[in-house]
Design an enzyme around this catalytic site. Structure first.
Site, PDB file in Angstrom:
ATOM      1  N   GLU A  97      51.600 -21.980 -23.019  1.00 59.30           N
ATOM      2  CA  GLU A  97      50.741 -21.944 -22.282  1.00 59.30           C
ATOM      3  C   GLU A  97      50.990 -23.044 -21.082  1.00 59.30           C
ATOM      4  O   GLU A  97      51.394 -23.793 -21.026  1.00 59.30           O
ATOM      5  CB  GLU A  97      49.924 -23.172 -23.507  1.00 59.30           C
ATOM      6  CG  GLU A  97      49.211 -22.348 -24.728  1.00 59.30           C
ATOM      7  CD  GLU A  97      47.519 -22.700 -23.207  1.00 59.30           C
ATOM      8  OE1 GLU A  97      47.487 -22.673 -22.197  1.00 59.30           O
ATOM      9  OE2 GLU A  97      46.891 -21.654 -23.896  1.00 59.30           O
ATOM     10  N   ASP A 101      45.720 -29.671 -25.652  1.00 58.27           N
ATOM     11  CA  ASP A 101      44.677 -30.863 -25.356  1.00 58.27           C
ATOM     12  C   ASP A 101      44.471 -30.331 -26.575  1.00 58.27           C
ATOM     13  O   ASP A 101      44.737 -31.533 -27.986  1.00 58.27           O
ATOM     14  CB  ASP A 101      43.522 -30.236 -24.238  1.00 58.27           C
ATOM     15  CG  ASP A 101      42.920 -31.013 -23.863  1.00 58.27           C
ATOM     16  OD1 ASP A 101      43.351 -32.331 -23.498  1.00 58.27           O
ATOM     17  OD2 ASP A 101      41.795 -30.579 -23.647  1.00 58.27           O
ATOM     18  N   ARG A 163      44.378 -23.556  -9.100  1.00 59.92           N
ATOM     19  CA  ARG A 163      45.271 -23.266  -9.594  1.00 59.92           C
ATOM     20  C   ARG A 163      46.636 -22.816  -9.010  1.00 59.92           C
ATOM     21  O   ARG A 163      47.443 -23.010  -9.394  1.00 59.92           O
ATOM     22  CB  ARG A 163      44.805 -21.567 -10.167  1.00 59.92           C
ATOM     23  CG  ARG A 163      43.790 -21.740 -11.452  1.00 59.92           C
ATOM     24  CD  ARG A 163      43.431 -20.669 -11.818  1.00 59.92           C
ATOM     25  NE  ARG A 163      42.483 -20.090 -12.646  1.00 59.92           N
ATOM     26  CZ  ARG A 163      41.972 -20.602 -14.242  1.00 59.92           C
ATOM     27  NH1 ARG A 163      43.425 -20.985 -14.464  1.00 59.92           N
ATOM     28  NH2 ARG A 163      41.234 -20.686 -14.472  1.00 59.92           N
TER      29      ARG A 163
HETATM   30  P1  IMP Z   1      42.583 -27.071 -26.294  1.00 58.15           P
HETATM   31  O1  IMP Z   1      43.856 -27.454 -26.673  1.00 58.15           O
HETATM   32  O2  IMP Z   1      42.009 -25.668 -27.487  1.00 58.15           O
HETATM   33  O3  IMP Z   1      41.054 -28.311 -25.958  1.00 58.15           O
HETATM   34  O4  IMP Z   1      42.195 -26.431 -25.060  1.00 58.15           O
HETATM   35  C1  IMP Z   1      43.275 -26.108 -23.795  1.00 58.15           C
HETATM   36  C2  IMP Z   1      43.200 -25.461 -22.867  1.00 58.15           C
HETATM   37  O5  IMP Z   1      41.515 -26.474 -22.448  1.00 58.15           O
HETATM   38  C3  IMP Z   1      43.735 -25.470 -21.856  1.00 58.15           C
HETATM   39  O6  IMP Z   1      44.092 -24.389 -22.453  1.00 58.15           O
HETATM   40  C4  IMP Z   1      43.084 -25.568 -19.850  1.00 58.15           C
HETATM   41  O7  IMP Z   1      42.287 -24.361 -20.276  1.00 58.15           O
HETATM   42  C5  IMP Z   1      42.011 -26.141 -20.908  1.00 58.15           C
HETATM   43  N1  IMP Z   1      42.444 -27.357 -20.419  1.00 58.15           N
HETATM   44  C6  IMP Z   1      42.787 -28.821 -21.203  1.00 58.15           C
HETATM   45  N2  IMP Z   1      43.495 -30.106 -21.029  1.00 58.15           N
HETATM   46  C7  IMP Z   1      42.550 -29.514 -19.266  1.00 58.15           C
HETATM   47  C8  IMP Z   1      43.581 -30.349 -18.288  1.00 58.15           C
HETATM   48  O8  IMP Z   1      43.198 -31.317 -18.494  1.00 58.15           O
HETATM   49  N3  IMP Z   1      43.529 -29.406 -16.894  1.00 58.15           N
HETATM   50  C9  IMP Z   1      42.621 -28.348 -16.911  1.00 58.15           C
HETATM   51  N4  IMP Z   1      42.088 -27.358 -17.948  1.00 58.15           N
HETATM   52  C10 IMP Z   1      42.452 -28.276 -19.300  1.00 58.15           C
HETATM   53 MG    MG Z   2      45.060 -22.315 -21.101  1.00 59.09          MG
END
Ligand code: IMP
Ligand code: MG
Length: 174
Positions: A97, A101, A163
């Protein structure tokens, strides 16, 4: 609105860290094969760089997911946009990954992949924002823990841009 990118982690720092993780994985799986599962699109840059630094036999696969509904939905149910090409049965799977987050997407995804009967499954992320965690996710390999700021580069996007930056930056608005 104009935006600027402030460098958080330089290309050299990121590359050195990926080298370290590659060496660690090569040691941990000595004598075995690993199957890297990339979560598109964000994980793709990291996976390619990491795969080049792993010295045990490597196979690769890709999947693309999107979260159902909005942030207000509690379960973080994930929709598969593109599934894996290969079965996971009896493989040493490492899910790659870009960032963990809230952990919602990943906890659902890992659960789903575990049902496919891999021999082992680990999670490897380039970045981790521990402060943002809503659902507990066990991360086995972490590049960097970063503060709660929105970052781009090395696969991470802001509105599909940035990206391709070879470093990790924070998006700042004037
Ligand atoms: P979560 O852990 O389910 O909240 O999802 C995480 C996803 O949110 C990651 O795979 C990213 O695609 C996106 N994401 C979370 N934080 C960031 C950031 O700081 N920049 C860009 N994408 C982010
Ligand atoms: Mg992602």
């Amino acid at each position: 609105m104009a935006e600027r990118i402030r460098v958080l982690l330089t290309e050299e720092e990121v590359d050195a860290k990926i080298q370290e993780i590659g060496e660690q994985i090569s040691r941990d799986y000595a004598g075995q094969q690993v199957h890297l599962v990339c979560v598109l699109k964000g994980g793709s840059f990291f996976m390619c760089e990491l795969a080049k630094r792993i010295t045990v036999p490597v196979s690769l696969d890709f999947m693309s997911v999107s979260s159902y509904g909005s942030e207000t939905k509690s379960s973080g149910v994930v929709k598969i946009i593109k599934d894996l090409d290969e079965p996971l049965k009896d493989k040493n799977v490492i899910v790659i990954e870009d960032i963990v987050d809230s952990g919602r997407t990943l906890s659902y995804l890992l659960e789903m992949l575990r049902d496919r009967g891999p021999k082992s499954m680990k999670l490897c992320t380039l970045l981790d924002k521990p402060e943002r965690r809503v659902i507990d996710v066990k991360v086995d390999y972490t590049g960097f823990q970063i503060p709660d700021e929105f970052v781009v580069g090395y696969g991470l996007d802001y509105d599909q841009r940035y990206r391709n930056l070879p470093y990790i930056g924070v998006v700042e608005f004037d």
